[in-house]
Design a protein around this motif. Sequence first.
Motif, PDB file in Angstrom:
ATOM      1  N   VAL A 186       0.848  -1.184   0.000  1.00 30.60           N
ATOM      2  CA  VAL A 186       0.000   0.000   0.000  1.00 30.60           C
ATOM      3  C   VAL A 186       0.888   1.240   0.000  1.00 30.60           C
ATOM      4  N   GLU A 187       0.284   2.351  -0.347  1.00 37.96           N
ATOM      5  CA  GLU A 187       1.010   3.619  -0.288  1.00 37.96           C
ATOM      6  C   GLU A 187       0.838   4.213   1.104  1.00 37.96           C
ATOM      7  N   ARG A 188       1.956   4.457   1.755  1.00 33.79           N
ATOM      8  CA  ARG A 188       1.922   5.170   3.030  1.00 33.79           C
ATOM      9  C   ARG A 188       1.696   6.640   2.682  1.00 33.79           C
ATOM     10  N   VAL A 189       0.773   7.284   3.410  1.00 33.20           N
ATOM     11  CA  VAL A 189       0.439   8.674   3.118  1.00 33.20           C
ATOM     12  C   VAL A 189       0.555   9.517   4.387  1.00 33.20           C
ATOM     13  N   ASP A 190       0.528  10.838   4.205  1.00 33.40           N
ATOM     14  CA  ASP A 190       0.622  11.750   5.343  1.00 33.40           C
ATOM     15  C   ASP A 190      -0.764  12.287   5.711  1.00 33.40           C
ATOM     16  N   LEU A 191      -0.800  13.234   6.617  1.00 31.60           N
ATOM     17  CA  LEU A 191      -2.077  13.789   7.081  1.00 31.60           C
ATOM     18  C   LEU A 191      -2.838  14.555   6.002  1.00 31.60           C
ATOM     19  N   VAL A 197       3.993   9.155   0.727  1.00 31.09           N
ATOM     20  CA  VAL A 197       5.343   9.340   1.265  1.00 31.09           C
ATOM     21  C   VAL A 197       6.191   8.084   1.100  1.00 31.09           C
ATOM     22  N   GLY A 198       5.589   6.988   0.627  1.00 31.81           N
ATOM     23  CA  GLY A 198       6.337   5.756   0.421  1.00 31.81           C
ATOM     24  C   GLY A 198       5.417   4.583   0.155  1.00 31.81           C
ATOM     25  N   VAL A 199       6.041   3.438  -0.090  1.00 30.38           N
ATOM     26  CA  VAL A 199       5.304   2.190  -0.308  1.00 30.38           C
ATOM     27  C   VAL A 199       5.735   1.217   0.783  1.00 30.38           C
ATOM     28  N   VAL A 200       4.746   0.608   1.453  1.00 27.56           N
ATOM     29  CA  VAL A 200       5.017  -0.309   2.559  1.00 27.56           C
ATOM     30  C   VAL A 200       4.061  -1.496   2.475  1.00 27.56           C
ATOM     31  N   GLU A 201       4.362  -2.545   3.219  1.00 28.37           N
ATOM     32  CA  GLU A 201       3.415  -3.647   3.357  1.00 28.37           C
ATOM     33  C   GLU A 201       2.293  -3.178   4.273  1.00 28.37           C
ATOM     34  N   VAL A 241      -6.476   0.425  -0.799  1.00 24.49           N
ATOM     35  CA  VAL A 241      -6.133   0.936  -2.116  1.00 24.49           C
ATOM     36  C   VAL A 241      -4.726   0.441  -2.438  1.00 24.49           C
ATOM     37  N   GLU A 242      -4.571  -0.180  -3.595  1.00 26.80           N
ATOM     38  CA  GLU A 242      -3.267  -0.711  -3.987  1.00 26.80           C
ATOM     39  C   GLU A 242      -2.352   0.399  -4.494  1.00 26.80           C
TER      40      GLU A 242
END
Length: 171
Positions: free
Chosen positions: A5-10, A15-19, A68-69
């Motif tokens: 998933v996409e790591r997102v901010d507030l 901000v990145g892609v993580v499991e 969301v992928e």
Amino acid sequence: MGELVERVDLQDRVVGVVERGEAVRNRWLYRMSMVICRDAEGRYLVHRRPDTSSRFPGEYSWLVAGAVEVGESYVAAARRELKEEMGVDAPVRFLFKFLCEGALSPYWFAVHEAVVGHQQIQPSPDEVAWHGWLSGSELAQDVPHRSYVPDSRDAFARYMELTAGERLSPP
């Protein structure tokens, strides 16, 4: 490797892609998308999760939802989840988005709506143990008294607040 998933901010910026499991463990924000299914008469689709489900076994929901992928839009994720969980390929309409605290972890939750026919519903047994249709007033009475997925309850409260009950009548 788990689901990415996409790591997102507030502000919901990537901000990145993580499991997904890592995002949940670390309480990092990511994106979820959901669909409220209604029929031509305005009734809401409600379902119960299988007792064997890894998340919220046996609980009810009025949402079809999922992560969301990577690289996927909220709308595309909503349509994909609707197809995967209910076997329905239908257009979805964006309603609103909110920052959900989440029972497992926080995330951005985009709420969509689709009008579907009863004959279209072909639920995945991995996702749905039972399904049925409730009128708006029946749903409003059911949510506080039955074991609904916590995030489903949160979305219901926001839906009711933002629409001031106007959506409880046929579309």
